[in-house]
Design an enzyme around this catalytic site. Structure first.
Site, PDB file in Angstrom:
ATOM      1  N   GLY A   1      -4.133   7.287   2.507  1.00  0.00           N
ATOM      2  CA  GLY A   1      -3.768   5.950   2.954  1.00  0.00           C
ATOM      3  C   GLY A   1      -4.867   5.330   3.802  1.00  0.00           C
ATOM      4  O   GLY A   1      -5.188   4.140   3.663  1.00  0.00           O
TER       5      GLY A   1
ATOM      6  N   ASN B   1       6.203   6.082  11.786  1.00  0.00           N
ATOM      7  CA  ASN B   1       5.003   6.788  11.333  1.00  0.00           C
ATOM      8  C   ASN B   1       3.954   5.802  10.840  1.00  0.00           C
ATOM      9  O   ASN B   1       2.758   5.941  11.141  1.00  0.00           O
ATOM     10  CB  ASN B   1       5.352   7.778  10.227  1.00  0.00           C
ATOM     11  CG  ASN B   1       6.086   8.997  10.741  1.00  0.00           C
ATOM     12  OD1 ASN B   1       6.004   9.327  11.921  1.00  0.00           O
ATOM     13  ND2 ASN B   1       6.817   9.670   9.861  1.00  0.00           N
TER      14      ASN B   1
ATOM     15  N   ILE C   1       0.883  -1.164   0.000  1.00  0.00           N
ATOM     16  CA  ILE C   1       0.000   0.000   0.000  1.00  0.00           C
ATOM     17  C   ILE C   1       0.920   1.213   0.000  1.00  0.00           C
ATOM     18  O   ILE C   1       1.811   1.329   0.846  1.00  0.00           O
ATOM     19  CB  ILE C   1      -0.975  -0.009   1.190  1.00  0.00           C
ATOM     20  CG1 ILE C   1      -1.872   1.237   1.163  1.00  0.00           C
ATOM     21  CG2 ILE C   1      -0.249  -0.160   2.529  1.00  0.00           C
ATOM     22  CD1 ILE C   1      -3.040   1.163   2.150  1.00  0.00           C
ATOM     23  N   PHE C   2       0.729   2.099  -0.969  1.00  0.00           N
ATOM     24  CA  PHE C   2       1.709   3.172  -1.164  1.00  0.00           C
ATOM     25  C   PHE C   2       1.023   4.401  -1.738  1.00  0.00           C
ATOM     26  O   PHE C   2       0.170   4.299  -2.631  1.00  0.00           O
ATOM     27  CB  PHE C   2       2.801   2.703  -2.131  1.00  0.00           C
ATOM     28  CG  PHE C   2       3.892   3.714  -2.377  1.00  0.00           C
ATOM     29  CD1 PHE C   2       4.880   3.955  -1.428  1.00  0.00           C
ATOM     30  CD2 PHE C   2       3.933   4.435  -3.567  1.00  0.00           C
ATOM     31  CE1 PHE C   2       5.886   4.891  -1.653  1.00  0.00           C
ATOM     32  CE2 PHE C   2       4.939   5.368  -3.811  1.00  0.00           C
ATOM     33  CZ  PHE C   2       5.916   5.593  -2.842  1.00  0.00           C
TER      34      PHE C   2
ATOM     35  N   TYR D   1      -1.017   2.584  11.554  1.00  0.00           N
ATOM     36  CA  TYR D   1      -1.749   1.313  11.554  1.00  0.00           C
ATOM     37  C   TYR D   1      -2.382   1.032  12.920  1.00  0.00           C
ATOM     38  O   TYR D   1      -3.527   0.567  12.996  1.00  0.00           O
ATOM     39  CB  TYR D   1      -0.819   0.171  11.160  1.00  0.00           C
ATOM     40  CG  TYR D   1      -0.286   0.272   9.751  1.00  0.00           C
ATOM     41  CD1 TYR D   1      -1.086   0.722   8.709  1.00  0.00           C
ATOM     42  CD2 TYR D   1       1.041  -0.086   9.452  1.00  0.00           C
ATOM     43  CE1 TYR D   1      -0.602   0.824   7.419  1.00  0.00           C
ATOM     44  CE2 TYR D   1       1.527   0.001   8.154  1.00  0.00           C
ATOM     45  CZ  TYR D   1       0.709   0.461   7.151  1.00  0.00           C
ATOM     46  OH  TYR D   1       1.194   0.553   5.863  1.00  0.00           O
TER      47      TYR D   1
END
Length: 228
Positions: A156, A185, A144-145, A190
């Site tokens: 995000g 970060n 995931i970017f 998350y």
């Protein structure tokens, strides 16, 4: 306020984000985004992806239904309202950049193949796995970017929320992914989304020469049994 780079495109006011299913037209951008991610993670020595391999592995013919095999999602941003496509749109949202206009120096290079002034800002690649403890399928997020200019804008969160929501809707038991231990970060982000970070687990991997040495091992074992 610092001046925007000479060749950048500035986004201000309302911007519409669409997370959609990728197709083969997106492969050049996916390839470039993976390379940017490898640079960010200081792992370019492991980068061996090619556009040809991405096309053949992510978009075979016939293409399996989404989330039943390798699934690539693209995040496009548009200065005008995006009309959701029921066959490809996973999520779409409006973001207000009035208070903090955004300069994207790579906007031209990442012009979306869908046209309409859209710019590709990120991607997700995921695929199903299985939990024996839960006796349910799950979803593993390989990547995931979000490109640097678009970070810290909630994109995000939008992408991960959409993937987790789809997994829950189709009855999967969990969503998993990895994070580098130095990326505080990301870890904080998350955890803020409710994820458990599991320090007691380690990734085990066979790749390259370590994997190749097992080629033919089954045949050799069969030959040994036959000779016994």
């Amino acid at each position: 306020m610092a001046a925007a780079p000479a060749n950048s495109t500035t986004f201000s006011g309302d911007v519409w984000a669409e997370l959609r299913l990728a197709d083969a037209r997106d492969v050049p951008h996916i390839h470039s985004l993976i390379h940017q991610m490898a640079e960010f993670e200081l792992l370019t020595d492991l980068f061996a992806a090619t556009e040809e391999l991405l096309t053949s592995t992510l978009f075979p013919s016939p293409t399996p239904p989404p989330f039943t095999s390798f699934t690539a999602l693209i995040l496009d941003l548009s200065p005008s309202p995006a009309v959701p496509d029921s066959s490809s749109t996973i999520d779409s949202r409006r973001f207000d950049l009035s208070a903090s206009p955004l300069a994207d120096p790579e906007a031209a290079a990442f012009a979306s193949p869908r046209g309409g002034g859209r710019v590709t800002a990120g991607f997700v690649i995921c695929f199903p796995n299985y939990s024996t403890f839960l006796s349910k399928p799950g979803l593993y997020v390989e990547d995931i970017f979000v490109r640097a200019p678009w970070r810290r804008r909630g994109l995000g969160r939008m992408m991960l929320s959409a993937v987790a929501g789809r997994a829950a809707e189709i009855g999967m038991g969990r969503v998993e992914w990895c994070v580098l231990d130095w990326n505080k970060n990301a870890i904080d982000f998350y955890e803020g989304m409710g994820a458990d970070v599991l320090p007691q687990w380690r990734i085990c991997r066979l790749t390259g020469a370590a994997l190749d040495k097992y080629k033919g091992s089954q045949e050799e074992a069969a030959d040994g049994k036959a000779a016994a």
